[in-house]
Design a protein around this motif. Structure first.
Motif, PDB file in Angstrom:
ATOM      1  N   MET A   1       0.825  -1.211   0.000  1.00 49.47           N
ATOM      2  CA  MET A   1       0.000   0.000   0.000  1.00 49.47           C
ATOM      3  C   MET A   1       0.859   1.260   0.000  1.00 49.47           C
ATOM      4  N   VAL A   2       1.925   1.248   0.798  1.00 51.54           N
ATOM      5  CA  VAL A   2       2.812   2.418   0.870  1.00 51.54           C
ATOM      6  C   VAL A   2       3.546   2.609  -0.453  1.00 51.54           C
ATOM      7  N   VAL A   3       4.021   1.502  -1.054  1.00 60.41           N
ATOM      8  CA  VAL A   3       4.704   1.582  -2.350  1.00 60.41           C
ATOM      9  C   VAL A   3       3.741   2.094  -3.419  1.00 60.41           C
ATOM     10  N   ALA A   4       2.500   1.609  -3.416  1.00 59.54           N
ATOM     11  CA  ALA A   4       1.502   2.074  -4.379  1.00 59.54           C
ATOM     12  C   ALA A   4       1.244   3.569  -4.220  1.00 59.54           C
ATOM     13  N   HIS A   5       1.239   4.026  -2.980  1.00 57.95           N
ATOM     14  CA  HIS A   5       1.062   5.457  -2.706  1.00 57.95           C
ATOM     15  C   HIS A   5       2.237   6.257  -3.260  1.00 57.95           C
ATOM     16  N   ASP A   6       3.460   5.745  -3.065  1.00 59.21           N
ATOM     17  CA  ASP A   6       4.653   6.418  -3.588  1.00 59.21           C
ATOM     18  C   ASP A   6       4.625   6.497  -5.121  1.00 59.21           C
ATOM     19  N   VAL A   7       4.237   5.401  -5.743  1.00 60.32           N
ATOM     20  CA  VAL A   7       4.160   5.369  -7.207  1.00 60.32           C
ATOM     21  C   VAL A   7       3.141   6.372  -7.708  1.00 60.32           C
ATOM     22  N   LYS A   8       1.997   6.439  -7.058  1.00 62.45           N
ATOM     23  CA  LYS A   8       0.950   7.387  -7.450  1.00 62.45           C
ATOM     24  C   LYS A   8       1.446   8.828  -7.355  1.00 62.45           C
ATOM     25  N   LEU A   9       2.163   9.135  -6.277  1.00 63.01           N
ATOM     26  CA  LEU A   9       2.699  10.482  -6.104  1.00 63.01           C
ATOM     27  C   LEU A   9       3.690  10.817  -7.220  1.00 63.01           C
ATOM     28  N   ARG A  10       4.534   9.858  -7.590  1.00 62.75           N
ATOM     29  CA  ARG A  10       5.528  10.085  -8.645  1.00 62.75           C
ATOM     30  C   ARG A  10       4.853  10.249 -10.005  1.00 62.75           C
ATOM     31  N   VAL A  11       3.828   9.433 -10.267  1.00 65.70           N
ATOM     32  CA  VAL A  11       3.103   9.553 -11.532  1.00 65.70           C
ATOM     33  C   VAL A  11       2.379  10.892 -11.621  1.00 65.70           C
ATOM     34  N   ASP A  12       1.741  11.289 -10.522  1.00 64.08           N
ATOM     35  CA  ASP A  12       1.023  12.577 -10.497  1.00 64.08           C
ATOM     36  C   ASP A  12       1.994  13.744 -10.688  1.00 64.08           C
ATOM     37  N   ALA A  13       3.157  13.640 -10.057  1.00 62.73           N
ATOM     38  CA  ALA A  13       4.155  14.702 -10.183  1.00 62.73           C
ATOM     39  C   ALA A  13       4.667  14.787 -11.623  1.00 62.73           C
ATOM     40  N   ALA A  14       4.864  13.621 -12.257  1.00 60.14           N
ATOM     41  CA  ALA A  14       5.343  13.597 -13.634  1.00 60.14           C
ATOM     42  C   ALA A  14       4.310  14.175 -14.597  1.00 60.14           C
ATOM     43  N   GLN A  15       3.047  13.879 -14.333  1.00 60.82           N
ATOM     44  CA  GLN A  15       1.975  14.407 -15.181  1.00 60.82           C
ATOM     45  C   GLN A  15       1.837  15.917 -15.075  1.00 60.82           C
ATOM     46  N   LYS A  16       2.085  16.448 -13.881  1.00 60.12           N
ATOM     47  CA  LYS A  16       2.007  17.896 -13.679  1.00 60.12           C
ATOM     48  C   LYS A  16       3.111  18.625 -14.424  1.00 60.12           C
ATOM     49  N   LYS A  17       4.270  17.957 -14.590  1.00 59.81           N
ATOM     50  CA  LYS A  17       5.390  18.572 -15.279  1.00 59.81           C
ATOM     51  C   LYS A  17       5.175  18.628 -16.801  1.00 59.81           C
ATOM     52  N   GLN A  18       4.316  17.740 -17.297  1.00 58.43           N
ATOM     53  CA  GLN A  18       4.088  17.688 -18.740  1.00 58.43           C
ATOM     54  C   GLN A  18       3.197  18.828 -19.231  1.00 58.43           C
TER      55      GLN A  18
END
Length: 224
Positions: free
Chosen positions: A207-224
């Protein structure tokens, strides 16, 4: 009278004085008394410890009955359970030094799994730490009979092991003492409880790893 009590507790926002939390404070006092007597008075120690553990069933009942569930209460309950068990494991490490590693490992698994599970449910936004998509943990938390049996049997194992250190009883067949029978009976329950804690630890890590991945994906999408 029941509806009045429920309505009154619903409007009461003084979480410090919620009935289940008051029971929790009593459990803490009893656990501290058990700690104090563990090296000098095993009867007093186990009476206080068993009473503290037994009251664990009543704080949940009070929370449901009076609509007084709270995050503070859940954390208080978890901390009391983990710390109380740690105290008796520490005593057992002294009483059974040959089994130090196994006892230490049992305490580490218990504390680490519940700590990570509690934080994982916070990160996931779950309304309660007793929610899980894992079938075993779902059974563990939703079936009160199963939960009570596992928790009670686990506590009984440590309590009986502590009692056996002081009152071993007569030697049977020249091989083992009479009081060794009872912790041996409870041991399978404690073992399964530890196995469930390992599942706790793994699913919480997921669950914690999934949360970390989601944060990284969201951050990457915001940069695009």
């Amino acid at each position: 009278m029941e509806s009045y009590s429920s309505a009154s507790s619903t409007n009461n926002n003084n979480v410090w004085l919620f009935y289940p939390n008051l029971i929790g404070y009593g459990r803490i006092v009893l656990a501290i008394m058990a700690m104090y007597y563990m090296s000098s008075s095993p009867v007093c120690a186990m009476f206080c410890y068993a009473l503290s553990a037994g009251l664990d069933a009543f704080d949940g009942w009070a929370a449901r009955t009076y609509n007084q569930s709270s995050r503070f209460g859940a954390m208080l309950d978890q901390l009391t359970d983990r710390c109380a068990l740690l105290t008796i494991v520490m005593a057992l490490c002294r009483l059974y030094p040959d089994h130090l590693f196994v006892l230490q490992l049992s305490a580490v698994i218990d504390i680490a799994s519940h700590w990570l599970h509690l934080h994982a449910t916070d990160l996931s936004g779950a309304s309660s730490h007793k929610q899980s998509s894992n079938w075993l943990l779902n059974l563990y938390y939703t079936d009160r009979l199963f939960l009570g049996f596992m928790c009670g049997g686990n506590e009984a194992f440590y309590i009986l092991l502590y009692i056996r250190a002081f009152w071993a009883g007569p030697l049977l067949f020249g091989a083992f003492h009479f009081m060794s029978i009872f912790p041996l009976i409870a041991f399978p329950i404690a073992f399964v409880k530890s196995a469930i804690s390992v599942v706790h630890l793994y699913t919480a890590a997921e669950m914690v790893v999934a949360h970390d991945v989601k944060l990284r994906v969201d951050a990457a999408q915001k940069k695009q």
